[in-house]
Motif scaffolding. Structure first.
Motif, short mmCIF file in Angstrom:
data_model
loop_
_atom_site.label_atom_id
_atom_site.label_comp_id
_atom_site.label_asym_id
_atom_site.label_seq_id
_atom_site.Cartn_x
_atom_site.Cartn_y
_atom_site.Cartn_z
N PHE A 117 0.82 -1.37 0.11
CA PHE A 117 -0.09 -0.18 -0.20
C PHE A 117 1.16 1.28 0.03
O PHE A 117 0.66 2.07 -0.83
N LEU A 118 1.82 1.38 0.76
CA LEU A 118 2.71 2.62 0.86
C LEU A 118 3.53 2.72 -0.46
O LEU A 118 3.44 3.81 -0.81
N TRP A 119 4.05 1.50 -1.33
CA TRP A 119 4.59 1.80 -2.33
C TRP A 119 3.74 2.14 -3.56
O TRP A 119 4.03 3.00 -4.13
N VAL A 164 3.19 6.06 -2.90
CA VAL A 164 4.19 6.89 -3.29
C VAL A 164 3.86 7.11 -4.75
O VAL A 164 4.27 8.39 -5.30
N HIS A 165 3.49 6.06 -5.82
CA HIS A 165 3.32 6.51 -7.09
C HIS A 165 1.94 6.90 -7.52
O HIS A 165 1.84 7.01 -8.70
N LEU A 166 1.10 7.34 -6.71
CA LEU A 166 -0.05 7.83 -7.10
C LEU A 166 0.30 9.31 -7.72
O LEU A 166 1.18 9.93 -7.02
N ASN A 186 -3.99 14.96 -14.09
CA ASN A 186 -4.16 13.74 -13.48
C ASN A 186 -5.03 13.01 -14.85
O ASN A 186 -5.70 13.42 -15.42
N PRO A 187 -4.64 11.69 -14.84
CA PRO A 187 -5.58 10.90 -16.00
C PRO A 187 -7.21 10.86 -15.65
O PRO A 187 -7.80 10.52 -16.63
N ALA A 188 -7.51 11.17 -14.43
CA ALA A 188 -9.04 11.44 -14.24
C ALA A 188 -9.50 12.46 -14.86
O ALA A 188 -10.96 12.61 -15.29
#
Lengths: 359, 119
Positions: A127-129, A132-134, A142-144
């Motif tokens: 989850f932490l990893w 970080v990449h969000l 943002n893609p959204a």
């Protein structure tokens, strides 16, 4: 017990018939032996339990007939327990087996703890990893943020009249999806009714009342003064808050689902504090059925009308009002009320079904 | 002035988080239901009070602070009562508690009946 054949020796159908008759436990060999948990002294208490059980069995026979009462609750049960306890206290052979079981169980528990910690650590790391990449929050790249939300933000208010886009989305553009969700809630409560509903008793109500009084429900706290005083203060606030969430659903965060859940929990609190007799004065099964039926039918008809006119480019004739006013955005407000009523009834009926098997 | 406020909010938040961790630790450490309720009640009342007080100090005087205050008030009303109900059920149904006097009060606060938790 010893004269019975083991379940493996019996044919399937025979096994099933004997299980129906109640003198065969299919899980006899599979389940964990409950013996070690019982202290040897408790054998002395069992005769008192026998007499209590005997009276309950007689009451049960009056209502349901002799077949229903489970075999394990007959007076011979105490003797069986005494045998079992004697076996545990007894010879070295049984002791050795028990010790071996205990050892392997301890090993399993240690491995289980280590694996649980490892699994939790792994999940936390993943989850932490991922976090970080969000992409950064609120960034326009943002893609959204593509053409779909842009279209809704540009035309949403003038098309639906709702300043809360989420409600405008779920009750206007995707209203049939929400209708399906309400129906799913209704079907779920129907299924729970099929599974948990206890039929109304015919005639022998005295014996039935006796059984109920000897049930665990006897121990349930009833008429608790502290709870009642708190409920007097909290229930009106909770109900008003739920109504506010539903009515303000097209203006601020909220809507039918969340407001209905709040209303339902307020009703459950009232029921817990004051009991079924007082709650059934204003909310019983008939009212619940009528509310759900009316809400779902109105939802279906209203949305069918608006989809029919929309698909055929007709003027729907429903005024949208000024965005931001409480009476605005056309059908969204009544649809929110319908969804809220269905959710409220479903929550309340789930609670009553699990508690006493009927409203 | 800003720094003093952040410092104060940080201390309150850390205190609240410490109490919450204490509550979680107690709930998992204790073995009996009544002890666990005791531990969980710390987090539900004092822990939540300090965490939300920290948030209120961060926000200053605003609508958000008022809402947080209402949440605190709701929790302080509801959570001790739920703890009371659970512990009362435990005292009435658990046979191995030993001798505990359970006093039933009716609506007017009169004593209705009296029995003991152990059978």
């Amino acid at each position: 017990m010893s004269k019975r054949k083991s379940p493996q020796e019996l044919g399937g159908y025979l096994k099933f018939k004997r299980w129906l008759a109640g003198d065969l436990d299919l899980l006899e060999d599979v389940t964990e032996d409950a013996g070690p948990a019982v202290a040897p002294e408790s054998a002395d208490r069992l005769p008192a339990r026998d007499s209590a059980l005997e009276s309950r069995r007689r009451a049960s026979e009056e209502v349901y007939g002799p077949e229903v009462w489970p075999q394990s609750h007959t007076p011979g049960y105490a003797q069986a327990w005494r045998d079992r306890i004697a076996l545990q206290k007894g010879t070295g052979d049984a002791q050795a087996v028990l010790q071996a079981q205990e050892k392997s169980l301890r090993f399993f528990r240690a491995v289980y703890k280590i694996m649980a910690v490892l699994l939790c650590g792994a999940i936390i790391l993943v989850f932490l990893w991922t976090t970080v990449h969000l992409p950064p929050f609120g960034s326009p790249d943002n893609p959204a943020n593509n053409e779909v939300p842009a279209r809704y933000i540009r035309h949403g208010v003038e098309e639906t009249g709702a300043t809360n886009f989420v409600t405008g989305m779920i009750l206007d553009y995707r209203a049939f999806d929400t209708f399906g969700e309400s129906c799913v809630l209704f079907i779920a409560s129907c299924c729970v009714q099929v599974l948990l509903r206890v039929d109304a008793c015919d005639g022998k109500s005295a014996a039935r009342t006796r059984i109920q009084q000897e049930n665990d429900r006897l121990f349930e706290p009833k008429n608790d003064g502290i709870l009642q005083q708190t409920a007097r203060l909290l229930v009106p606030l909770i109900l008003i808050f739920g109504v506010y969430i539903i009515l303000n659903g097209h203006l601020s965060p909220g809507g039918g689902f969340s407001g209905g859940a709040v209303l339902g929990s307020g009703l459950i609190l009232y029921l817990n504090a004051f009991g079924f007799a007082k709650t059934e004065r204003f909310f019983n099964e008939r009212i619940y059925r009528r509310i759900t039926l009316c809400a779902l039918t109105f939802y279906c008809l209203a949305k069918s009308y608006s989809f029919f006119t929309g698909a055929n480019h007709l003027e729907s004739g429903i005024p949208l009002g000024t965005p931001g006013a409480i009476l605005s955005s056309g059908l969204i407000l009544p649809l929110n009320i319908c969804v809220g009523l269905v959710v409220m009834g479903t929550m309340y009926s789930f609670y009553t079904l699990f508690r006493k098997g009927g409203m | 002035m800003e720094w003093v406020r952040y410092f104060l909010a940080g201390i309150l938040l850390l205190l609240g988080l410490f109490l919450e961790i204490l509550a979680v630790f107690g709930v998992n450490k204790f073995r009996k239901a009544l002890n666990r309720i005791h531990a969980a009640a710390i987090g539900d009342t004092l822990g939540i009070l300090f965490v939300f007080l920290g948030c209120m100090v961060l926000r200053g005087f605003s609508m958000d602070s008022l809402k947080l205050f209402l949440v605190i008030a709701f929790f302080w009303l509801a959570s001790p009562v739920s703890g009371h109900m659970i512990s009362r059920l435990e005292a009435m149904t658990n046979e191995n508690l030993g001798e505990i006097a359970v006093v039933h009060l009716d609506n007017e606060g009169k004593q209705e009946e009296k029995d003991h938790g152990s059978v």
